[in-house]
Design an enzyme around this catalytic site. Structure first.
Site, PDB file in Angstrom:
ATOM      1  CB  CYS A  30     -38.615  -9.738  -5.381  1.00  0.00           C
ATOM      2  SG  CYS A  30     -38.170 -10.711  -6.816  1.00  0.00           S
ATOM      3  CB  CYS A  33     -41.212 -11.392  -7.342  1.00  0.00           C
ATOM      4  SG  CYS A  33     -39.796 -12.276  -6.648  1.00  0.00           S
TER       5      CYS A  33
END
Length: 105
Positions: A30, A33
């Protein structure tokens, strides 16, 4: 210097039972993230004496995110004495997160 502690499905409840905690739900694949992680680490350095910082890999620990209905990552879950008081979805700056955490201290 405070650190961000890796939490798991098994340890999450105990890790977030006392005081104000922030858990970063993330995954290695991600992009947002990976942008959020250093921000959480900086906050842990600055606020680690007041807030406990955790992170959880949602791929390795699917049960906890599912139990909280987490559909998007990064999601930051703020708990106070074991009760969820805030859920923050998507990337947020250090200042934004600090403001949110300050409300619960």
């Amino acid at each position: 210097m405070a650190t961000v502690v890796e939490t798991t499905d098994k340890t999450f409840e105990a890790d977030t039972a006392k005081g104000v905690t922030l858990t970063d739900f993330w995954a290695t694949w991600c992009g947002p993230c990976r942008m959020q992680s250093p921000v959480v680490e900086q906050l842990a350095d600055e606020m680690g004496d007041q807030v406990t910082f955790n992170k959880m890999d949602v791929d390795a620990n699917p049960n906890t995110p599912q139990s909280f209905g987490i559909m998007s990552i990064p999601t930051l879950l703020v708990k106070k004495d074991g009760t969820v008081v805030d859920s923050i979805v998507g990337y947020h700056s250090k200042d934004q997160l600090k403001k949110i955490l300050d409300q619960y201290l």
